[in-house]
Design a protein around this motif. Structure first.
Motif, short mmCIF file in Angstrom:
data_model
loop_
_atom_site.label_atom_id
_atom_site.label_comp_id
_atom_site.label_asym_id
_atom_site.label_seq_id
_atom_site.Cartn_x
_atom_site.Cartn_y
_atom_site.Cartn_z
N THR A 216 0.83 -1.20 0.00
CA THR A 216 0.00 0.00 0.00
C THR A 216 0.87 1.25 0.00
OG1 THR A 216 -1.71 -1.19 1.24
CG2 THR A 216 -1.87 1.21 1.20
N TRP A 217 1.93 1.23 0.80
CA TRP A 217 2.83 2.39 0.86
C TRP A 217 3.50 2.63 -0.50
CZ3 TRP A 217 4.21 6.81 2.52
CH2 TRP A 217 5.49 7.30 2.33
N ASN A 218 3.98 1.60 -1.13
CA ASN A 218 4.64 1.76 -2.43
C ASN A 218 3.67 2.29 -3.48
OD1 ASN A 218 7.27 0.97 -1.75
ND2 ASN A 218 6.74 -1.19 -1.88
N GLN A 219 2.42 1.81 -3.43
CA GLN A 219 1.40 2.32 -4.36
C GLN A 219 1.12 3.79 -4.09
OE1 GLN A 219 -1.85 -0.33 -3.49
NE2 GLN A 219 -1.20 -1.89 -4.96
N TYR A 220 0.95 4.13 -2.82
CA TYR A 220 0.60 5.50 -2.44
C TYR A 220 1.75 6.45 -2.77
CZ TYR A 220 -1.84 9.00 0.42
OH TYR A 220 -2.51 10.11 0.86
N LEU A 221 2.97 6.06 -2.42
CA LEU A 221 4.13 6.90 -2.71
C LEU A 221 4.29 7.08 -4.21
CD1 LEU A 221 6.68 8.40 -1.85
CD2 LEU A 221 7.89 6.20 -1.80
N GLY A 222 4.12 5.99 -4.97
CA GLY A 222 4.22 6.08 -6.43
C GLY A 222 3.21 7.05 -7.01
N GLN A 223 1.98 7.01 -6.48
CA GLN A 223 0.95 7.91 -6.99
C GLN A 223 1.27 9.36 -6.67
OE1 GLN A 223 -3.09 6.96 -5.85
NE2 GLN A 223 -3.80 9.01 -6.36
N ILE A 224 1.76 9.63 -5.45
CA ILE A 224 2.12 11.01 -5.07
C ILE A 224 3.18 11.56 -6.02
CG2 ILE A 224 3.27 12.39 -3.30
CD1 ILE A 224 1.96 10.56 -1.21
N LEU A 225 4.20 10.75 -6.28
CA LEU A 225 5.30 11.21 -7.14
C LEU A 225 4.84 11.36 -8.59
CD1 LEU A 225 8.13 8.98 -5.64
CD2 LEU A 225 7.77 11.42 -5.26
N LEU A 226 4.01 10.41 -9.06
CA LEU A 226 3.50 10.50 -10.43
C LEU A 226 2.60 11.71 -10.61
CD1 LEU A 226 2.68 6.87 -11.61
CD2 LEU A 226 4.24 8.48 -12.68
N ASP A 227 1.75 11.98 -9.61
CA ASP A 227 0.84 13.13 -9.71
C ASP A 227 1.62 14.43 -9.87
OD1 ASP A 227 -1.33 11.49 -9.53
OD2 ASP A 227 -1.79 11.93 -7.44
N LYS A 228 2.73 14.55 -9.14
CA LYS A 228 3.56 15.75 -9.26
C LYS A 228 4.17 15.87 -10.65
CE LYS A 228 3.28 17.72 -5.21
NZ LYS A 228 2.74 19.10 -5.10
N GLU A 229 4.64 14.74 -11.18
CA GLU A 229 5.23 14.75 -12.52
C GLU A 229 4.17 15.07 -13.58
OE1 GLU A 229 8.59 14.22 -13.46
OE2 GLU A 229 8.71 14.67 -11.32
N ILE A 230 2.99 14.50 -13.41
CA ILE A 230 1.89 14.75 -14.36
C ILE A 230 1.52 16.23 -14.35
CG2 ILE A 230 -0.58 14.31 -14.72
CD1 ILE A 230 0.00 11.40 -13.78
N GLU A 231 1.46 16.79 -13.14
CA GLU A 231 1.14 18.22 -13.01
C GLU A 231 2.24 19.08 -13.64
OE1 GLU A 231 0.26 21.48 -9.46
OE2 GLU A 231 0.64 19.38 -8.97
N LYS A 232 3.48 18.68 -13.44
CA LYS A 232 4.62 19.44 -13.98
C LYS A 232 4.61 19.43 -15.51
CE LYS A 232 8.43 18.46 -11.89
NZ LYS A 232 9.67 17.73 -11.52
N VAL A 233 4.31 18.27 -16.09
CA VAL A 233 4.29 18.13 -17.55
C VAL A 233 3.05 18.77 -18.16
CG1 VAL A 233 4.27 16.44 -19.44
CG2 VAL A 233 5.69 16.04 -17.44
N GLY A 234 1.98 18.86 -17.38
CA GLY A 234 0.74 19.48 -17.88
C GLY A 234 -0.21 18.51 -18.54
N ILE A 235 -0.15 17.24 -18.13
CA ILE A 235 -1.05 16.24 -18.71
C ILE A 235 -2.44 16.37 -18.08
CG2 ILE A 235 -1.51 13.76 -18.88
CD1 ILE A 235 1.50 13.32 -18.94
N VAL A 236 -3.47 16.38 -18.91
CA VAL A 236 -4.85 16.47 -18.43
C VAL A 236 -5.73 15.49 -19.22
CG1 VAL A 236 -4.69 18.89 -17.72
CG2 VAL A 236 -5.42 18.32 -20.05
N VAL A 237 -6.90 15.24 -18.68
CA VAL A 237 -7.95 14.49 -19.39
C VAL A 237 -9.14 15.43 -19.50
CG1 VAL A 237 -9.51 12.51 -19.32
CG2 VAL A 237 -7.14 12.25 -18.56
N GLY A 238 -9.43 15.86 -20.70
CA GLY A 238 -10.47 16.85 -20.92
C GLY A 238 -11.87 16.28 -20.82
N GLY A 239 -12.85 17.18 -20.88
CA GLY A 239 -14.25 16.77 -20.78
C GLY A 239 -14.67 15.85 -21.89
N ASP A 240 -14.25 16.15 -23.12
CA ASP A 240 -14.62 15.29 -24.26
C ASP A 240 -14.01 13.90 -24.11
OD1 ASP A 240 -16.02 17.37 -25.34
OD2 ASP A 240 -14.43 17.98 -26.73
N GLU A 241 -12.78 13.85 -23.62
CA GLU A 241 -12.11 12.55 -23.45
C GLU A 241 -12.79 11.74 -22.35
OE1 GLU A 241 -7.53 10.82 -23.19
OE2 GLU A 241 -7.94 12.95 -22.82
N THR A 242 -13.18 12.42 -21.27
CA THR A 242 -13.90 11.74 -20.19
C THR A 242 -15.22 11.19 -20.68
OG1 THR A 242 -12.88 13.21 -18.55
CG2 THR A 242 -14.86 12.02 -17.87
#
Length: 709
Positions: free
Chosen positions: A89-115
């Motif tokens: 659980t910790w490895n999953q949670y830590l991985g998600q925290i780090l990935l979320d920061k990278e995703i935010e930094k790169v500017g990746i989004v899922v738009g309304g049409d894609e959703t």
């Protein structure tokens, strides 16, 4: 007089100030000593990742979810399993925290049409397609999806169902962004033609050679003296190998056995014998089990193969009322009684609608709602439609309430899971086509029995167990010995006292902060917590109780995260350092043998070795037959010229001298596109794990799990 008058008038205030200051100082010292803080609640912060606090409560939610999923698989939760779930659980949670920061930094989004597309009818996400599949065909049913969406928008949906759908969509969007990020990185991987050619030759180019070797073992360890310079030289050359990924602790301990004695076991056997006589005469076996058994297991019908081996054959060939025991099983005296025998269905197929009492105002209202739904279905409404609309079990609700067939023990085919006893018993008692309302730990079920197949003999066996436990006398004697040993200890005399008392010292090396067990000791979490608060050389201030052992511990080593210093790894690297010193002597011996020699045979003869021929070795598999993996030696061979005596090469097992007989080159690479694709595929498969490893390696993580879990 003025000063004395001033003091008299204000003495109460002054005393209050000094008393308050003294109390404050005392409290501060306690807080500092225990590692706490006035300004924040340390116990609420599980970790800090790149300066961002990770709330314990958020992590614990995920931990509880993962634990619940594990329990649903039917497996018991041991201390080792608990530790595994926590770490995963910790490895999953830590991985998600780090990935979320990278995703935010790169500017990746899922738009309304894609959703909308992911949750729509034309190109739904695979999870959506699975959830809203037709139970008969297994294919995505757009009508089921549209019905569910209409239900959510109708105002009839429970708030919890709307929230569950929102959470589900959030998870889909997060997963989509993560897959985009991973694709962004993996699409940047490139394999050029030169890399493809090198990889092809490494796997297919052959070499034949002869070698002579002088093993490190040929020099006795006692004849080698290691200096500080030897250690420093090796350590500095291999420093990167000593990077510690997390804090570790090593400690020594002595255990005092409080396991049941022979006298304890005999006393319990006598008690079990008396209990067996009473069990034979019992007319209410369920009540007898509830009163006398340590394990209050419900008495249910079971088919052959479900009972423990000692009972399985006996009970299926015995008459009703037969009593077996006492016998020993899993650390307990047990007595088993055959209470009933019958023939029933081999399996039952059902579907259900689950009503959650928490969202309907209690169990009574949930039962009333289930009865209302039952009447609506009996009047002609589709069960599948009502399941989609009202069932709190969305996994089966989107499939018309369908539950895989299960046997009399509640086991579903293919190891898919376990049905609760209440559900199972009701389904096996009902007739095909019946609709029944049953309450279980998950809520209130409206069950429809769709089919009943086969015929099988089943038995009801009531089991009374009495654990074989140590008496208070046995425990007191062991605890007193442990206390006496602890009372004589200081930081400097642990080993001496162990020897003096004739005890056996055990070690637990490189224990992580979330470990739950030690070698031979389960559920030792309290000991591990102590180790992460203690300093090197500290001895515990109390006797720990771990199972049937009393433990006294001494912290022997602290390995902090990062590059470990030489003094910590000195013992670990000693064999390698000794081999390097031996290599200098063996190198000198080979150098002398090489002087004036023109062949490998002459070198071997002078050095007191022998020549070994080797054929068809490839660079990608650097193994010398009969020896070991020799990366440096094989690498040197593939960089050599044929028929030329080599200089001495320090290998894993000894020092080598060789001569290359010749290389056999493979046919020219005809299709480097295919080779490049194979390498690229391997890189892509490894990339996701390596991305997370790289992010974790570069992250600044302050981990408090050792104190909180």
């Amino acid at each position: 007089m003025g000063i004395m008058g001033y003091l008299r008038e204000r003495m109460g205030t002054i005393l209050a100030f000094f008393i308050g200051f003294a109390l404050l100082a005392f409290i501060v010292s306690e807080v500092v000593r225990s590692g706490g803080s006035f300004f924040r609640d340390d116990n609420s912060v599980l970790a800090e990742v790149n300066g961002e606090k990770v709330p314990y409560v958020e992590f614990n939610k995920r931990l509880e979810q993962n634990t619940a999923q594990f329990k649903q698989s039917g497996q018991s939760i041991s201390p080792q399993i608990t530790s595994y779930i926590q770490e995963t659980t910790w490895n999953q949670y830590l991985g998600q925290i780090l990935l979320d920061k990278e995703i935010e930094k790169v500017g990746i989004v899922v738009g309304g049409d894609e959703t909308a597309s992911m949750t729509g009818s034309s190109n739904p996400d695979p999870q959506i397609a699975r959830q809203f599949a037709d139970p008969q065909t297994g294919k995505f049913d757009v009508n089921r999806l549209n019905q569910f969406k209409s239900y959510l928008q109708s105002g009839k949906a429970d708030p919890s169902q709307k929230q569950a759908w929102t959470d589900f969509l959030t998870q889909l969007i997060e997963a989509k962004m993560e897959s985009k990020y991973m694709a962004l990185v993996s699409n940047g991987l490139y394999v050029n033609s030169l890399e493809a050619k090198d990889d092809y030759e490494a796997k297919n180019k052959l070499v034949n050679f002869k070698y002579a070797t002088l093993d490190y073992a040929s020099i006795p360890d006692a004849k080698v003296t290691l200096t500080d310079d030897d250690y420093n030289t090796y350590y500095n050359a291999h420093k990167a190998e000593f990077k510690n990924q997390q804090d570790l602790r090593s400690f020594e301990y002595v255990s005092f056995n409080a396991a049941p004695s022979k006298e304890d076991s005999l006393a319990l056997k006598t008690e079990a014998d008396k209990l067996a006589e009473s069990f034979k005469a019992s007319t209410n076996d369920s009540l007898f089990v509830q009163i006398n058994s340590e394990t209050k297991t419900p008495i249910t019908f079971q088919k052959k193969g479900s009972l423990e081996p000692k009972l399985d054959t006996l009970m299926f060939n015995a008459a009703k009322g037969f009593v077996y025991g006492p016998y020993v099983s899993n650390g307990s005296y047990k007595i088993a009684k055959l209470t009933d025998v019958k023939t029933t269905f081999d399996s039952v197929k059902t579907r259900h609608i689950l009503i959650d009492p928490a969202t309907t105002g209690g169990v009574d209202k949930a039962i009333a709602k289930a009865d209302s739904i039952k009447k609506v279905i009996q009047s002609g409404k589709s069960f599948a439609e009502m399941a989609l609309t009202f069932s709190a079990d969305k996994g089966s609700g989107t499939k018309g309430g369908d539950i895989p067939a299960f046997d009399v023990n509640g086991a579903m085919g293919g190891g898919q899971g376990q049905i609760t006893p209440e559900y199972t018993n009701a389904a096996f008692k009902a007739s095909k086509g019946d609709m029944i309302v049953v309450t279980s730990q998950f809520g209130v079920h409206l069950i429809q029995v769709e089919d009943q197949k086969g015929s099988v003999k089943v038995v009801k066996v009531a089991v009374v167990d009495k654990p074989i436990e140590a008496s208070s006398k046995t425990q007191t004697v062991a605890y007193s010995k442990a206390q006496a040993f602890l009372a004589n200890l200081s930081k400097d005399n642990f080993d001496a006292e162990v020897k003096k008392e004739g005890l056996k010292k055990q070690t637990a090396e490189d224990v992580t902060g979330v470990s739950a067990s030690l070698p031979g000791l389960d559920n030792a979490r309290e000991v591990v917590r102590w180790a992460y608060k203690a300093d090197k050389g500290d001895i515990t201030d109390k006797v720990f109780t771990v199972g049937n052992q009393y433990i006294v511990t001494r912290l022997s080593e602290i390995k902090p995260k990062g590059i470990l210093p030489l003094d910590i790894v000195k013992k670990q690297i000693e064999p390698a350092v000794r081999n390097e010193v031996k290599a200098k002597q063996l190198n000198a011996k080979f150098q002398a043998a090489l002087s004036g020699s023109s062949s490998i045979d002459q070198v071997a003869q002078k050095a007191g070795s022998k020549v070994v021929p080797v054929q068809n070795i490839v660079f990608a598999n650097p193994v010398i037959p009969g020896a070991s993996i020799e990366y440096k030696v094989i690498g040197s061979i593939f960089g050599s010229q044929p028929n030329k005596l080599s200089k001495p090469v320090n290998g894993q097992q000894g020092v080598f001298v060789y001569v290359v007989d010749g290389f056999t080159n493979p046919p020219a690479l005809a299709n480097n596109v295919r080779e490049k694709q194979q390498i690229s595929q391997t890189l892509t498969q490894r990339s996701q794990g390596q991305i997370l490893d790289a992010l974790k390696d570069n992250a600044n993580v302050k981990d408090n799990r050792a104190k909180l879990l």
